[in-house]
Scaffold this motif. Structure first.
Motif, PDB file in Angstrom:
ATOM      1  N   ASP A 230       5.861  17.327  91.005  1.00 46.73           N
ATOM      2  CA  ASP A 230       5.023  18.387  90.450  1.00 46.73           C
ATOM      3  C   ASP A 230       4.367  19.206  91.565  1.00 46.73           C
ATOM      4  O   ASP A 230       4.312  20.440  91.497  1.00 46.73           O
ATOM      5  CB  ASP A 230       3.942  17.794  89.539  1.00 46.73           C
ATOM      6  CG  ASP A 230       4.509  17.258  88.231  1.00 46.73           C
ATOM      7  OD1 ASP A 230       5.689  17.550  87.934  1.00 46.73           O
ATOM      8  OD2 ASP A 230       3.784  16.547  87.520  1.00 46.73           O
ATOM      9  N   TYR A 233       6.972  21.312  93.377  1.00 45.84           N
ATOM     10  CA  TYR A 233       7.377  22.415  92.499  1.00 45.84           C
ATOM     11  C   TYR A 233       6.392  23.576  92.614  1.00 45.84           C
ATOM     12  O   TYR A 233       6.779  24.747  92.785  1.00 45.84           O
ATOM     13  CB  TYR A 233       7.434  21.864  91.070  1.00 45.84           C
ATOM     14  CG  TYR A 233       7.886  22.783  89.977  1.00 45.84           C
ATOM     15  CD1 TYR A 233       9.090  23.484  90.048  1.00 45.84           C
ATOM     16  CD2 TYR A 233       7.117  22.910  88.813  1.00 45.84           C
ATOM     17  CE1 TYR A 233       9.506  24.302  88.999  1.00 45.84           C
ATOM     18  CE2 TYR A 233       7.530  23.716  87.756  1.00 45.84           C
ATOM     19  CZ  TYR A 233       8.726  24.414  87.856  1.00 45.84           C
ATOM     20  OH  TYR A 233       9.140  25.210  86.818  1.00 45.84           O
ATOM     21  N   LEU A 259       0.806  23.987  87.342  1.00 42.96           N
ATOM     22  CA  LEU A 259       1.874  23.512  86.463  1.00 42.96           C
ATOM     23  C   LEU A 259       1.423  23.587  85.010  1.00 42.96           C
ATOM     24  O   LEU A 259       0.333  23.137  84.659  1.00 42.96           O
ATOM     25  CB  LEU A 259       2.238  22.077  86.823  1.00 42.96           C
ATOM     26  CG  LEU A 259       3.389  21.424  86.046  1.00 42.96           C
ATOM     27  CD1 LEU A 259       4.706  22.108  86.370  1.00 42.96           C
ATOM     28  CD2 LEU A 259       3.472  19.940  86.371  1.00 42.96           C
ATOM     29  N   LYS A 260       2.278  24.164  84.160  1.00 43.93           N
ATOM     30  CA  LYS A 260       2.038  24.243  82.720  1.00 43.93           C
ATOM     31  C   LYS A 260       3.132  23.449  82.009  1.00 43.93           C
ATOM     32  O   LYS A 260       4.315  23.705  82.216  1.00 43.93           O
ATOM     33  CB  LYS A 260       2.067  25.695  82.241  1.00 43.93           C
ATOM     34  CG  LYS A 260       1.087  26.627  82.962  1.00 43.93           C
ATOM     35  CD  LYS A 260      -0.336  26.378  82.529  1.00 43.93           C
ATOM     36  CE  LYS A 260      -1.271  27.398  83.158  1.00 43.93           C
ATOM     37  NZ  LYS A 260      -2.670  27.204  82.760  1.00 43.93           N
ATOM     38  N   GLN A 261       2.725  22.473  81.216  1.00 43.11           N
ATOM     39  CA  GLN A 261       3.691  21.637  80.508  1.00 43.11           C
ATOM     40  C   GLN A 261       3.738  22.069  79.043  1.00 43.11           C
ATOM     41  O   GLN A 261       2.742  21.971  78.324  1.00 43.11           O
ATOM     42  CB  GLN A 261       3.283  20.164  80.597  1.00 43.11           C
ATOM     43  CG  GLN A 261       4.416  19.194  80.295  1.00 43.11           C
ATOM     44  CD  GLN A 261       5.236  18.862  81.535  1.00 43.11           C
ATOM     45  OE1 GLN A 261       4.735  18.930  82.642  1.00 43.11           O
ATOM     46  NE2 GLN A 261       6.499  18.509  81.352  1.00 43.11           N
ATOM     47  N   THR A 266       9.276  21.227  78.620  1.00 43.19           N
ATOM     48  CA  THR A 266       9.711  22.095  79.711  1.00 43.19           C
ATOM     49  C   THR A 266       8.535  22.431  80.622  1.00 43.19           C
ATOM     50  O   THR A 266       7.389  22.506  80.170  1.00 43.19           O
ATOM     51  CB  THR A 266      10.326  23.397  79.172  1.00 43.19           C
ATOM     52  OG1 THR A 266       9.364  24.057  78.343  1.00 43.19           O
ATOM     53  CG2 THR A 266      11.584  23.110  78.366  1.00 43.19           C
ATOM     54  N   ARG A 267       8.843  22.626  81.907  1.00 45.53           N
ATOM     55  CA  ARG A 267       7.805  22.930  82.886  1.00 45.53           C
ATOM     56  C   ARG A 267       7.847  24.404  83.251  1.00 45.53           C
ATOM     57  O   ARG A 267       8.915  24.976  83.474  1.00 45.53           O
ATOM     58  CB  ARG A 267       8.005  22.103  84.165  1.00 45.53           C
ATOM     59  CG  ARG A 267       7.870  20.608  83.980  1.00 45.53           C
ATOM     60  CD  ARG A 267       7.808  19.898  85.308  1.00 45.53           C
ATOM     61  NE  ARG A 267       8.933  20.235  86.190  1.00 45.53           N
ATOM     62  CZ  ARG A 267       8.999  19.881  87.469  1.00 45.53           C
ATOM     63  NH1 ARG A 267       8.012  19.200  88.023  1.00 45.53           N
ATOM     64  NH2 ARG A 267      10.039  20.199  88.205  1.00 45.53           N
ATOM     65  N   THR A 268       6.681  25.015  83.342  1.00 50.23           N
ATOM     66  CA  THR A 268       6.569  26.355  83.898  1.00 50.23           C
ATOM     67  C   THR A 268       5.403  26.360  84.881  1.00 50.23           C
ATOM     68  O   THR A 268       4.596  25.428  84.915  1.00 50.23           O
ATOM     69  CB  THR A 268       6.324  27.423  82.812  1.00 50.23           C
ATOM     70  OG1 THR A 268       5.102  27.105  82.122  1.00 50.23           O
ATOM     71  CG2 THR A 268       7.468  27.484  81.823  1.00 50.23           C
ATOM     72  N   LEU A 269       5.342  27.410  85.665  1.00 49.76           N
ATOM     73  CA  LEU A 269       4.260  27.572  86.625  1.00 49.76           C
ATOM     74  C   LEU A 269       3.515  28.867  86.347  1.00 49.76           C
ATOM     75  O   LEU A 269       4.114  29.870  85.957  1.00 49.76           O
ATOM     76  CB  LEU A 269       4.805  27.622  88.054  1.00 49.76           C
ATOM     77  CG  LEU A 269       5.385  26.342  88.641  1.00 49.76           C
ATOM     78  CD1 LEU A 269       6.134  26.651  89.936  1.00 49.76           C
ATOM     79  CD2 LEU A 269       4.290  25.314  88.894  1.00 49.76           C
ATOM     80  N   SER A 291       9.610  29.679  85.419  1.00 49.73           N
ATOM     81  CA  SER A 291      10.083  28.307  85.607  1.00 49.73           C
ATOM     82  C   SER A 291      10.813  28.108  86.930  1.00 49.73           C
ATOM     83  O   SER A 291      10.936  26.978  87.398  1.00 49.73           O
ATOM     84  CB  SER A 291      11.012  27.906  84.456  1.00 49.73           C
ATOM     85  OG  SER A 291      12.111  28.802  84.366  1.00 49.73           O
TER      86      SER A 291
END
Length: 322
Positions: A230, A233, A259-261, A266-269, A291
């Motif tokens: 994380d 990333y 980090l946004k879950q 799915t992970r995004t930033l 992402s």
């Protein structure tokens, strides 16, 4: 992962109290990994003096050049004097020398800046004209924009020496990275945290970069076990932003990715980026989500360039993220 026999891994670091503390913490984590994975490694610290450590009487922006706190350590890696190096990520230039890679980014500590004030005030509570110390163009520009009445002056040196200057050089407050104080267990010295909407952190602030030789398969495999996905990333997006702006030494620059879950896993930033003029009269900020960390960093940089960052970079010659 198998080893061919017992090996002593030599760890390079700056010799400040903070550098040695965070290097010791990394070695403790590596020892725990070795124990849990049945690996037969021992670790030895090798202290190295960098150019940035030698020149402490002028601001970093006036020293010039990239990698002021890492070049000598990287040379020791290339020479084989050391096997890995522990850096504060915010000290690492975007481009690494050929043959070297960033082998791990351990879990990040609090990335915010903080205030250590003599009389217990937060940033808003400092009296008009208060003398505030910082070694960073990025911090100075953003604080000037928030409190143009304050007197910002350069203060260099290790954390403990900067804190001492509160008394010895008449500062009302100094601004430091929260992470350094936390790693030293000096949380009690923090007067107030500076929110990101006032002061966007430096690229990679609060994170460490563990550098090694690309060809050293054993060390690379070991460091892969230390890496925090994380953190890596998020930091990749920030460093992509730095690279897209050709971050150097003369212009305030900051970036922080969160980090946004999503509910579906799915992970995004969410990446906040900033470029400004040294006097704080112009601060350009942009927030975007994505992402792909590399593309996100480039996109935020492109948006700022379109809004005038190019003119600032041309006028002052490069960006300074410390």
């Amino acid at each position: 992962m198998a080893t061919t026999g017992k090996r002593t891994i030599v760890v390079g670091t700056r010799q400040s109290a903070l550098a040695l503390t965070q290097t010791g913490q990394v070695i403790d984590q590596l020892k725990a990994i070795c124990e849990s994975h049945g690996l037969d490694y021992t670790f030895e610290i090798h202290k190295i003096v960098t150019k940035g450590d030698q020149i402490i009487d002028v601001t970093l922006s006036k020293v010039g050049g990239k990698g002021l706190f890492v070049k000598e350590i990287e040379q020791a890696l290339l020479d084989g004097t050391i096997d890995l190096a522990v850096h504060s990520m915010k000290d690492m230039p975007y481009e690494l020398p050929g043959g070297l890679i960033n082998g791990a980014v351990p879990k990040r500590v609090d990335p915010r800046d903080c205030l250590v004030s003599k009389d217990g005030q937060d940033l808003a509570g400092l009296p008009p004209g208060a003398k505030v110390g910082t070694s960073s163009l990025r911090r100075a520009a953003q604080i000037k924009a928030y409190r143009p009445d304050l007197t910002l002056e350069s203060v260099r040196g290790n954390i403990d020496s900067r804190i001492r200057k509160l008394e010895t050089e008449g500062f009302d407050a100094i601004i430091l990275a929260t992470a350094g104080l936390k790693r030293m267990d000096w949380d009690n010295r923090i007067t107030a945290y500076i929110p990101e909407d006032v002061c966007i952190p430096a690229v990679g602030q609060g994170a460490l970069g563990i550098e090694c030789r690309e060809a050293d398969a054993e060390v690379r495999e070991l460091l892969a076990l230390l890496n925090d996905e994380d953190t890596a990333y998020a930091v990749e997006a920030e460093r992509s932003f730095l690279g897209a702006l050709n971050g150097g030494c003369q212009v305030p620059l900051g970036a922080h990715a969160v980090l946004k879950q999503a509910q579906d896993g799915t992970r995004t930033l969410e990446l906040s980026g900033m470029v400004g003029t040294p006097d704080g009269s112009t601060l350009l900020k942009e927030i975007q989500q994505g992402s792909d960390p590399v593309e996100l960093g480039r996109s935020v940089a492109a948006a700022l360039r379109a809004r005038g960052a190019d003119d600032i970079l041309k006028q002052y010659g490069g960006a300074h993220g410390a």
